[in-house]
Structure formats: C-alpha cells, structure tokens
Design a protein around this motif. Structure first.
Motif, mmCIF file in Angstrom:
data_model
loop_
_atom_site.group_PDB
_atom_site.id
_atom_site.type_symbol
_atom_site.label_atom_id
_atom_site.label_comp_id
_atom_site.label_asym_id
_atom_site.label_seq_id
_atom_site.Cartn_x
_atom_site.Cartn_y
_atom_site.Cartn_z
ATOM 1 N N VAL A 195 36.414 24.062 41.152
ATOM 2 C CA VAL A 195 37.638 24.821 40.877
ATOM 3 C C VAL A 195 37.291 26.243 40.450
ATOM 4 C CG1 VAL A 195 39.639 25.021 39.352
ATOM 5 C CG2 VAL A 195 39.039 22.803 40.323
ATOM 6 N N ILE A 196 36.298 26.381 39.597
ATOM 7 C CA ILE A 196 35.908 27.716 39.126
ATOM 8 C C ILE A 196 35.260 28.522 40.249
ATOM 9 C CG2 ILE A 196 34.384 28.964 37.539
ATOM 10 C CD1 ILE A 196 34.811 26.657 35.543
ATOM 11 N N LEU A 197 34.371 27.897 41.002
ATOM 12 C CA LEU A 197 33.644 28.614 42.057
ATOM 13 C C LEU A 197 34.562 29.060 43.188
ATOM 14 C CD1 LEU A 197 30.409 26.437 42.312
ATOM 15 C CD2 LEU A 197 30.537 28.829 41.571
ATOM 16 N N PHE A 198 35.559 28.245 43.532
ATOM 17 C CA PHE A 198 36.387 28.524 44.699
ATOM 18 C C PHE A 198 37.729 29.187 44.358
ATOM 19 C CE2 PHE A 198 34.103 24.639 46.614
ATOM 20 C CZ PHE A 198 33.036 25.436 47.005
ATOM 21 N N SER A 199 37.899 29.590 43.111
ATOM 22 C CA SER A 199 39.136 30.260 42.694
ATOM 23 C C SER A 199 38.802 31.692 42.268
ATOM 24 C CB SER A 199 39.806 29.509 41.544
ATOM 25 O OG SER A 199 40.088 28.182 41.914
ATOM 26 N N SER A 200 39.298 32.664 43.015
ATOM 27 C CA SER A 200 38.947 34.062 42.748
ATOM 28 C C SER A 200 39.370 34.501 41.346
ATOM 29 C CB SER A 200 39.591 34.976 43.800
ATOM 30 O OG SER A 200 41.013 34.822 43.800
ATOM 31 N N LYS A 201 40.473 33.956 40.829
ATOM 32 C CA LYS A 201 40.942 34.359 39.510
ATOM 33 C C LYS A 201 40.180 33.689 38.374
ATOM 34 C CE LYS A 201 45.678 35.485 40.907
ATOM 35 N NZ LYS A 201 47.133 35.234 40.672
ATOM 36 N N LEU A 202 39.277 32.778 38.713
ATOM 37 C CA LEU A 202 38.515 32.083 37.674
ATOM 38 C C LEU A 202 37.043 32.466 37.645
ATOM 39 C CD1 LEU A 202 39.941 28.436 38.033
ATOM 40 C CD2 LEU A 202 40.566 30.144 36.325
ATOM 41 N N ARG A 203 36.562 33.152 38.688
ATOM 42 C CA ARG A 203 35.119 33.391 38.773
ATOM 43 C C ARG A 203 34.606 34.279 37.653
ATOM 44 N NH1 ARG A 203 35.888 34.574 44.516
ATOM 45 N NH2 ARG A 203 35.973 32.565 45.583
ATOM 46 N N TRP A 204 35.494 35.040 37.019
ATOM 47 C CA TRP A 204 35.042 35.870 35.911
ATOM 48 C C TRP A 204 34.485 35.020 34.769
ATOM 49 C CZ3 TRP A 204 37.339 36.012 30.941
ATOM 50 C CH2 TRP A 204 38.513 35.271 30.800
ATOM 51 N N GLN A 205 34.858 33.743 34.750
ATOM 52 C CA GLN A 205 34.331 32.856 33.724
ATOM 53 C C GLN A 205 32.832 32.590 33.900
ATOM 54 O OE1 GLN A 205 35.891 30.856 30.901
ATOM 55 N NE2 GLN A 205 36.920 32.833 31.090
ATOM 56 N N LEU A 206 32.336 32.792 35.115
ATOM 57 C CA LEU A 206 30.902 32.593 35.359
ATOM 58 C C LEU A 206 30.048 33.595 34.587
ATOM 59 C CD1 LEU A 206 31.029 31.953 39.212
ATOM 60 C CD2 LEU A 206 30.671 30.247 37.416
ATOM 61 N N LYS A 207 30.646 34.691 34.146
ATOM 62 C CA LYS A 207 29.920 35.692 33.362
ATOM 63 C C LYS A 207 29.963 35.401 31.871
ATOM 64 C CE LYS A 207 31.165 39.297 36.722
ATOM 65 N NZ LYS A 207 31.863 40.602 36.917
ATOM 66 N N SER A 208 30.752 34.413 31.486
ATOM 67 C CA SER A 208 30.914 34.111 30.070
ATOM 68 C C SER A 208 29.850 33.134 29.585
ATOM 69 C CB SER A 208 32.305 33.510 29.825
ATOM 70 O OG SER A 208 32.404 33.004 28.510
ATOM 71 N N PRO A 209 29.175 33.449 28.490
ATOM 72 C CA PRO A 209 28.188 32.501 27.953
ATOM 73 C C PRO A 209 28.836 31.209 27.463
ATOM 74 C CG PRO A 209 28.576 34.295 26.396
ATOM 75 C CD PRO A 209 29.269 34.674 27.676
ATOM 76 N N HIS A 210 30.124 31.265 27.169
ATOM 77 C CA HIS A 210 30.785 30.070 26.648
ATOM 78 C C HIS A 210 30.824 28.946 27.678
ATOM 79 C CE1 HIS A 210 32.123 31.868 22.875
ATOM 80 N NE2 HIS A 210 32.369 32.983 23.564
#
Length: 494
Positions: A195-210
């Motif tokens: 869901v995170i990888l394939f959703s453009s509005k969620l990929r910014w979470q990949l930069k979060s250490p959390h």
C-alpha cells in the motif's frame, strides 16, 4: 462510515438484535458445549509446558491459555475461556473502526452500523466457530482487527500528509503480536508495504525513520519465535514451508486438493460473501470507503488467497488458514454488500450451518442418520470414558508409560486424564518430540491407545512386539461412531 446513499438495504436495529441474539446463543453453545477438538487439546498441552515457541506454531496462543489458567479463568469457564476475551476485543475494534470512519455519515447511527458489521462477521461460520475454539485463529482475528484499525488510521492520515505516530506504532505492535500468533500474519505485513509503495500520496513515509522503527518493533515482538527456531535448526519454518506437505510436493499438481480448498472456503466463510469479494474491486462500491484501509484489506485478500490457492494446487490445504483474507472485507462490509436479499441469505445460511455444526459436534455426528463419515467430529466424543478405561488398564498391566498414536489422540488423552506425561507416537515430528518425551521412554514397555485412523505400521515399527489388550466402541444413539484399541508395546524404539 460515510454511506452516501440511502440505507434501505440495512436490516432494522430490531432485526439485527434478533440475529445478534441467535449468534450469541450459538457462540456460547460452541464455547461451552462442544468437547475439545484434537488440535485444541494439543495447544492446551503446550500451555502446560511454556516455551519460547513451539514446533507447529508461534507461542502466543499457548501463552494466553497458560495465563488464563493462572488467573483461574479455566476453572470458571473451561479451556476456551480466553476466547471470550478475544471476541470482546474484536467487537471493541469493530466499534472503533465504525466510530472513526462514520463521522460525516448522515444516515446510519453508530450502534446500527456496529450491529450490522458484527452480525455479518459472526454469521460467517468460520469466523464464529474459529473465534470460539482455542486454535490460534481467535487471537489472530482479534489482533488483526486492531492492526487494521490502527494501521488503516495511520495510512489515511498519511495520505492527507499528516503524521499518526500512535497509529503507526500501536499498529506495528499488533502486527508483531500477530506474527507471534500465526505465520499467515505475513500477508498483512506485506499488504502494508505494498500500500505504501504503490500509493503516490504515501511514499513520503519511506523517508520517515518512524516507519523503520515501527518495523523494528514488529520484529522485536517475534524474537521469542526467532530464538526458538534458531536453537532448533529453523524447524518450525522448515516444517511449514516444506515438510508438512511431503517430499517433492511442488512436483505433484493436485486439482482435487485445489477444488476442495476453493469449495470449502466458499461455503464455510459464507457463499453469499462472493458479492463482497467481487465488489471490493468495483469503484462503484469502494469510492466512498476509507481509501487506504480498503487497499490494505484488498492487498491482504489477494496475497493470502493467491498464496493458499497456489499451495492447495499441490497439497492438502485447510480453508481457515486464509481467514485473514476475509477479516478486512467483513470490517468494511457496509460498503461492499448492499443487497438485502444477499445480506439475509448470509444470515440464514450462516446461522443454519453453525447450528447444524453444533449439533454434529455436541449431540451426535449427523452420520449416525445419514451416509458418510467424519473422523474429526466422531473423535471428540467419549473421552471421559476413554480416560477411565486407559487408567484402569494401566493399573492392571502395571504400566507407567502411556502413549497414543497421533498427536491429536495423545493430547486428548492427556487432557482427559489431566496427565502431562502422556506422549505421542506419530509419523511426523510433533512438539512431543521437542520435549524429548518419546526418547525418555526408549526401551520401556508402553501402553498405547490407537484409534481407527492411525496406521498399524506405525505401531509395529516402534516396538519389538505388540499385544492387543482391549477394544472400546464409542456409540451415539446405538450406532458406533468410533473405535479405540489398547495395546502393550514391548521395548519402545523412538
């Protein structure tokens, strides 16, 4: 939940109350009326010897049974006492999910939707029965409901460029506890990643250490499982990935096993849920649903279904292994099932099948009156009689070592006799082998309980000589439903 169309398809609150009452009655009947199944007795036996983990499954289910015993719940409510707590937890998260997503709903009350979702979920025969047995699924259903709530909330807020650290970390904790409960939890973890990888509005979470710290929390929960496997040459992983299906299982296409899996899944989760399965991929039905919670449910369904259907094409696969695939759909059922006829068909079918199953396992197998044979249902009857028979024979024969062929029978006998020294002689490795119980009986004479399912060759290959001592017929309404034999085996060879 934001239902933007009139809700005439929803049953009235009064009707749902009647359905809920019937389902509650059936749940209590299953929980307190049905004798333990062989696998349930096996997991009870695990709880008598707490370990970091176990050969067949992760440990959290057994730990919970042990905790219930320590707190005295078993003395009050029986060995299934803990399932009452996990069912209450599941209902709590249904309430939370509805409360979180129905804030702009102008049509349906919180309580009305709660009754609808809860009754639709537990009118699924698999969901009601498996939330009532001390298989690992009752705990998985509860923990996955929590994971869907917290991770879905985290994803929806992330999609609006907002942080929800509480949702992320608590969801990761629930996901880790799921991994400590049942291996199929991996599909929800993979679904979250997709869901995170394939959703453009969620990929910014990949930069979060959390996100990565939350992943570490999930894996930290599973450290006892990893430690046990490391100490035992990764035995549990190897068993599930290969050994349980037999050598070369991927080389043998088995269309009958595939058909059985698909048919059992379709019928036992509820055949009318096919409407929800199809509608989850139709924008007409999903456009008003919580976007990322729906995607999480969709990915979980697809990954789990494809994996188990693939395995079933080569080896015998049980339908309820895929219960995680259906949980997400049922949590979102107000969006996916809007046909009054199908809703009532689901209720009538589910209640009828659960009632028939209860009769089959509590009163007598229906095969007493109709042609057929169900060895599992027949094998749950008569254990107080069997335990007394075995105890009397062991004293007469002056035999201290007691075993049973097949781990299910050994566990049932151990539970019925309240004797943790009873062990299993089986054709495949079991947890009894990792307790070294058969090895400790090497060279001794053993009293062995054999049922009609266990192969004779297994008995003869483990002893220098065997002698049949007695037979016991278990009957219901004057019809024999199962037969047991007692042997003495000389000079046991593990």
């Amino acid at each position: 939940m934001q239902l933007t169309t009139p809700h005439a398809y929803l049953p009235s609150i009064r009707s749902l109350g009647v359905v809920a009452g019937l389902l509650l009655l059936l749940k209590l009947l299953v929980t307190f009326g049905m004798a333990p199944l062989g696998d349930e007795a096996y997991y009870w036996r695990w709880a008598q010897t707490p370990e970091l983990s176990y050969f067949d499954h992760p440990p959290l289910g057994a730990w919970l049974i042990a905790a219930g015993q320590t707190l005295g719940l078993n003395a009050l409510f029986g060995i299934r006492a803990v399932t009452l707590l996990t069912t209450a937890g599941t209902l709590y998260f249904i309430w939370r999910i509805i409360g979180h997503y129905r804030s702009n709903d102008a049509y349906v009350s919180h309580g009305h939707l709660f009754l609808f979702v809860a009754t639709m979920m537990f009118a699924s025969p698999t969901m009601l029965v498996w939330s009532s047995l001390i298989y690992h699924d009752h705990l998985l259903i509860f923990l996955a409901s929590g994971a869907f709530f917290y991770l879905g909330r985290y994803l929806d807020r992330a999609g609006r460029q907002q942080n929800d650290f509480a949702g992320l970390y608590v969801g990761a904790l629930f996901l880790g506890l799921m991994g400590l409960t049942k291996y199929s939890s991996v599909f929800l973890g993979l679904a979250l990643a997709f869901v995170i990888l394939f959703s453009s509005k969620l990929r910014w979470q990949l930069k979060s250490p959390h996100l990565y710290l939350a992943a570490m929390l999930t894996f930290a929960c599973m450290l006892p499982l990893m430690a046990w496997n490391y100490a035992n040459d990764w035995a549990s992983f190897g068993f599930h990935l290969d050994q349980r299906h037999g050598q070369g299982w991927l080389e043998r296409f088995n269309p009958i096993a595939l058909f059985n899996f698909v048919a059992a899944t379709w019928i036992l989760f509820g055949p009318f849920l096919i409407v929800a399965i199809v509608n989850q991929f139709r924008r007409k039905y999903t456009q008003h649903a919580p976007r990322y919670l729906m995607r999480l449910a969709q990915y979980t369904f697809v990954l789990s279904t494809l994996a188990f259907a693939t395995v079933s094409a080569f080896a015998y696969t049980l339908w309820y292994w895929s219960d995680l695939a259906y949980l997400g759909l049922l949590l979102l059922i107000p969006y996916l099932m809007r046909t009054k006829l199908m809703i009532w068909a689901h209720y009538v079918f589910g209640i009828s099948l659960i009632a028939l199953t209860s009769f089959h396992y509590i009163v007598a197998p229906i095969t007493v009156w109709v042609p057929g044979y169900d060895k599992e249902a027949s094998s749950v009857y008569g254990w107080s009689e069997i335990a007394e028979w075995v105890e009397t024979t062991s004293q007469e024969q002056d035999l201290d070592q007691i075993a049973a062929l097949r781990f299910q029978s050994a566990s049932m006998l151990s539970l019925a006799m309240n004797d943790v020294d009873v062990f299993a002689i089986d054709s495949r490795p079991t947890q009894f082998d990792y307790w070294q119980m058969p090895q400790k009986a090497a060279g001794q004479d053993v009293l062995i309980l054999k049922d009609e399912v266990a192969p004779n060759g297994l008995l003869e290959s483990r002893f220098d000589a065997v002698e049949l001592l007695d037979e016991l017929s278990i009957t219901r309404f004057g019809v024999e439903i199962y037969r047991y034999q007692l042997y003495v085996g000389r000079n046991f060879k593990p």
